[in-house]
Scaffold this active site. Structure first.
Site, short mmCIF file in Angstrom:
data_model
loop_
_atom_site.label_atom_id
_atom_site.label_comp_id
_atom_site.label_asym_id
_atom_site.label_seq_id
_atom_site.Cartn_x
_atom_site.Cartn_y
_atom_site.Cartn_z
CG HIS A 139 10.09 22.22 10.53
ND1 HIS A 139 10.92 21.66 11.61
CD2 HIS A 139 10.34 23.42 10.12
CE1 HIS A 139 11.81 22.94 11.55
NE2 HIS A 139 11.40 23.94 11.04
CE LYS B 225 21.18 27.91 12.08
NZ LYS B 225 19.84 28.51 11.63
NE ARG C 135 8.08 28.99 16.01
CZ ARG C 135 9.54 29.04 15.86
NH1 ARG C 135 10.13 27.98 16.37
NH2 ARG C 135 10.19 29.85 15.59
CB SER D 37 15.06 23.08 14.93
OG SER D 37 14.36 22.92 13.98
O1 PNS Z 1 14.51 27.55 9.86
P1 PNS Z 1 15.03 28.87 9.47
O2 PNS Z 1 16.58 28.94 9.94
O3 PNS Z 1 14.39 29.98 10.45
O4 PNS Z 1 15.10 29.32 8.11
C1 PNS Z 1 15.50 30.54 7.47
C2 PNS Z 1 15.61 30.76 5.93
C3 PNS Z 1 16.38 29.61 5.31
C4 PNS Z 1 14.10 30.54 5.54
C5 PNS Z 1 16.34 31.99 5.74
O5 PNS Z 1 17.46 32.31 6.43
C6 PNS Z 1 16.49 32.09 4.30
O6 PNS Z 1 15.65 32.30 3.64
N1 PNS Z 1 17.64 32.28 4.09
C7 PNS Z 1 18.25 32.30 2.75
C8 PNS Z 1 19.09 33.74 2.43
C9 PNS Z 1 18.12 34.77 2.00
O7 PNS Z 1 17.48 34.63 0.87
N2 PNS Z 1 18.26 36.11 2.63
C10 PNS Z 1 17.42 37.09 2.01
C11 PNS Z 1 15.91 37.15 2.68
S1 PNS Z 1 15.82 37.46 4.19
#
Ligand code: PNS
Length: 168
Positions: free
Chosen positions: A17, A41, A92, A129
């Site tokens: 990150h 979560k 990645r 993570s």
């Molecule tokens: O670190 P992560 O858990 O892979 O991050 C995921 C994240 C936060 C980028 C994704 O879950 C997100 O954008 N969540 C917000 C909800 C949203 O906008 N959902 C619709 C688009 S997929």
């Protein structure tokens, strides 16, 4: 890119990150690192700790154009609220790309916001993570994989247990 958002759970922040945040800071005029508030979560670190770590990372990296925030709801709504025109995501491996591509396309169709994929530096391509948490929980040393503030917090959470070796 004028204003990019780097979204994620950051539970916890890894050196992968940190790499992406630093590179986003070089690509965009302004960067907001956005931590998702996810009620469904169960996280290891509380939101305030995740934000604290990210503030430490930004200060240590010397990025005057990076700020840290939390968000709930849709990412595109958060982007609109802060006036961001783009999202930066680290990739990645090809396995990341499948899901990330769908999210990028969905977000663009919802809002017009573009997603820029940044290939993770090779030394972090295996890092996540969840793996960091697993290794720390089992007493492994993760100090080369995470910022110092995360290593310290993980060591407090998971003091190294005495070796439990059953022979024979
Ligand atoms: O670190 P992560 O858990 O892979 O991050 C995921 C994240 C936060 C980028 C994704 O879950 C997100 O954008 N969540 C917000 C909800 C949203 O906008 N959902 C619709 C688009 S997929």
């Amino acid at each position: 890119m004028k204003h990019a958002v780097c979204p994620g759970s950051f539970d916890p922040t890894t050196n992968g990150h940190v790499d992406i945040i630093g590179r986003a800071a070089g690509l965009a005029d302004q960067v907001t690192v956005a931590v998702l508030v996810n009620a469904s979560k169960d996280g290891l670190f509380a939101m305030e700790e995740r934000l604290e770590v990210l503030r430490e990372v930004v200060a240590a990296g010397g990025h005057p154009n990076v700020e840290v925030a939390s968000f709930s709801g849709l990412l595109v709504d958060f982007c609109r609220r802060v006036g961001a025109d783009s999202v930066v995501k680290g990739i990645r491996a090809v396995s990341d790309f499948d899901y990330e591509l769908k999210m990028a396309q969905l977000n663009r169709s919802l809002s017009g916001i573009e997603t820029v994929f940044v290939p993770t530096s090779t030394e972090y391509s295996f890092l996540s993570s969840s793996l960091v948490k697993q290794v720390a929980r089992l007493g492994g040393n993760v100090s080369a994989l995470v910022p110092p503030g995360v290593a310290r917090r993980l060591a407090e959470r998971y003091p190294v247990p005495p070796a439990d070796v059953a022979l024979g």
